[in-house]
Write an enzyme that holds these catalytic residues in place. Structure first.
Site, PDB file in Angstrom:
ATOM      1  N   LYS A  78     -16.487  -2.220   1.263  1.00 36.60           N
ATOM      2  CA  LYS A  78     -17.313  -1.168   1.937  1.00 36.60           C
ATOM      3  C   LYS A  78     -16.819   0.182   0.988  1.00 36.60           C
ATOM      4  O   LYS A  78     -17.269   1.215   1.519  1.00 36.60           O
ATOM      5  CB  LYS A  78     -17.257  -1.201   3.267  1.00 36.60           C
ATOM      6  CG  LYS A  78     -16.036  -1.227   3.897  1.00 36.60           C
ATOM      7  CD  LYS A  78     -16.368  -1.326   5.588  1.00 36.60           C
ATOM      8  CE  LYS A  78     -15.322  -1.696   6.367  1.00 36.60           C
ATOM      9  NZ  LYS A  78     -13.909  -1.069   6.452  1.00 36.60           N
ATOM     10  N   LYS A 113     -14.423 -10.127  -2.956  1.00 40.57           N
ATOM     11  CA  LYS A 113     -15.319 -10.020  -1.956  1.00 40.57           C
ATOM     12  C   LYS A 113     -15.948  -8.632  -2.014  1.00 40.57           C
ATOM     13  O   LYS A 113     -15.395  -7.632  -2.217  1.00 40.57           O
ATOM     14  CB  LYS A 113     -14.744 -10.485  -0.389  1.00 40.57           C
ATOM     15  CG  LYS A 113     -14.045  -9.303  -0.044  1.00 40.57           C
ATOM     16  CD  LYS A 113     -13.715  -9.582   1.626  1.00 40.57           C
ATOM     17  CE  LYS A 113     -13.130  -8.262   2.063  1.00 40.57           C
ATOM     18  NZ  LYS A 113     -12.955  -8.131   3.683  1.00 40.57           N
ATOM     19  N   LYS A 121       0.848  -1.168   0.011  1.00 38.34           N
ATOM     20  CA  LYS A 121       0.019  -0.135   0.047  1.00 38.34           C
ATOM     21  C   LYS A 121       0.846   1.215   0.092  1.00 38.34           C
ATOM     22  O   LYS A 121       0.306   2.214  -0.461  1.00 38.34           O
ATOM     23  CB  LYS A 121      -0.757   0.099   1.271  1.00 38.34           C
ATOM     24  CG  LYS A 121      -2.239  -0.814   1.196  1.00 38.34           C
ATOM     25  CD  LYS A 121      -2.944  -0.365   2.357  1.00 38.34           C
ATOM     26  CE  LYS A 121      -4.270  -1.043   2.824  1.00 38.34           C
ATOM     27  NZ  LYS A 121      -4.901  -0.503   3.732  1.00 38.34           N
TER      28      LYS A 121
END
Ligand code: ADP
Ligand code: NA
Length: 315
Positions: free
Chosen positions: A191, A188, A107
């Site tokens: 959010k 998956k 990241k």
């Protein structure tokens, strides 16, 4: 029974995946349970202050609307022991250990404007855990390395300064419902606010209908097309959502019929939750009261651990 501890990061909007995979099992285990919103973790990359506050309030209200009203619900930033212990653990961790964290490598490493907090995130996470002395920590594959680090730090601290921390065992969580993204069923449901294939808990019925109607299936037109099969990830996902929301696939032969049933089941599942959400959200001071009570209970549990760590390390 083992103490339950779980933190959710208010980095987006809660989804149907969060409801079926996390909120439902959490609602079933509320005795000696500490459920936190990790707003500090949500600041490890570029963030908008007003948005962070709004999402945090939304998420807390949704947790309450989903029935999490007996557990201790807390906001990480309102329990100062988390950052206080994190600093003591930063004085225990080695840069070599943090450099090995895969999530940081993926990241942020190599980018000069990566926030320092993204680098030290696993140490704050170690504090989040060790303060509550759980004997077991169930983690998915993505967080396993961080919990291994938590164990290493606890063991090193105990060996160097005295036995302060309970070293938690890393356990594989009981396989719960795993909801996949509707537009890409190989990953998956997430959010993040821009995920087109996510059903958010506050989506109104027409939005649910549109998203389910667009869900990826396949080109099978056979009479047994509607069936769970590893080669049919989109269809399998819809069937799992249908069953988890109390619907039945009996007699469904077309994808159109399947999608109508899924929509009805999901809308019926979300309706009482959204109604309760609207009631709770009508009183803007309510969530703040919940945070205050939660912080008090957390302080009682965590204060002795922090005090023992401070005494041991020499402050
Ligand atoms: P974070 O851990 O950053 O708060 P996640 O949304 O990835 O955010 O996870 C929160 C909880 O919801 C975890 O317990 C996770 O296992 C569960 N969860 C997240 N997405 C899904 C999904 N698509 N299906 C089932 N469970 C999920
Ligand atoms: Na996660």
């Amino acid at each position: 029974m083992n103490r339950q501890l779980s933190l959710l990061t208010p980095s987006g909007h809660l989804t149907l995946g969060n409801l079926l995979g996390a909120l439902r099992p959490m609602a079933a285990r509320q005795d000696d349970a500490y459920y936190g919103l990790s707003d500090l973790h949500a600041m490890t990359s570029t963030h908008d202050p007003a948005l962070l506050r709004a999402r945090t309030t939304e998420m807390a209200t949704l947790l309450l609307a989903a029935g999490l009203d007996r557990a201790t619900l807390f906001l990480q930033s309102r329990v100062p022991a988390h950052t206080q212990l994190a600093y003591l653990l930063e004085c225990t961790a080695y840069t070599g250990e943090l450099n090995r964290m895969i999530q940081f490598k993926e990241k942020g490493r190599g980018n000069d404007s990566t926030r320092v907090s993204l680098y030290t995130y696993p140490v704050l996470m170690a504090a989040d855990i060790l303060l509550y002395r759980p004997t077991e920590v169930p983690v998915g594959a993505d967080q396993r390395q961080h919990v291994e680090l938590t164990r290493d730090l606890a063991i090193r601290f105990n060996n160097t300064y005295g036995a302060v921390f309970t070293v938690p065992a890393v356990v594989t969580p009981a396989a719960g419902a795993r909801v996949m993204d509707l537009s890409d069923p190989t990953r998956k449901m997430s959010k993040s606010a821009d995920a087109a294939g996510s059903v958010f808990l506050l989506d109104p019925p027409d939005v649910v209908r549109r998203k389910v109607a667009r869900a990826v299936t396949d080109s099978d037109t056979g009479t047994d097309a509607v069936r769970a099969d590893p080669d049919k990830p989109g269809v399998t996902n819809l069937l799992e959502i249908l069953t988890a929301c109390g619907g039945s696939a009996d007699g469904l032969t077309t994808y159109g019929a399947l999608k109508r049933s899924v929509t009805d089941a999901v809308v019926a599942e979300l309706e009482p939750l959204q109604k309760r959400y609207a009631e709770l959200a009508a009183d803007p001071t309510y969530v703040d009261g919940v945070y205050r009570t939660g912080a008090e209970r957390c302080r009682e549990v965590t204060a002795p651990v922090l005090a023992a760590a401070e005494a041991a390390i020499g402050i």
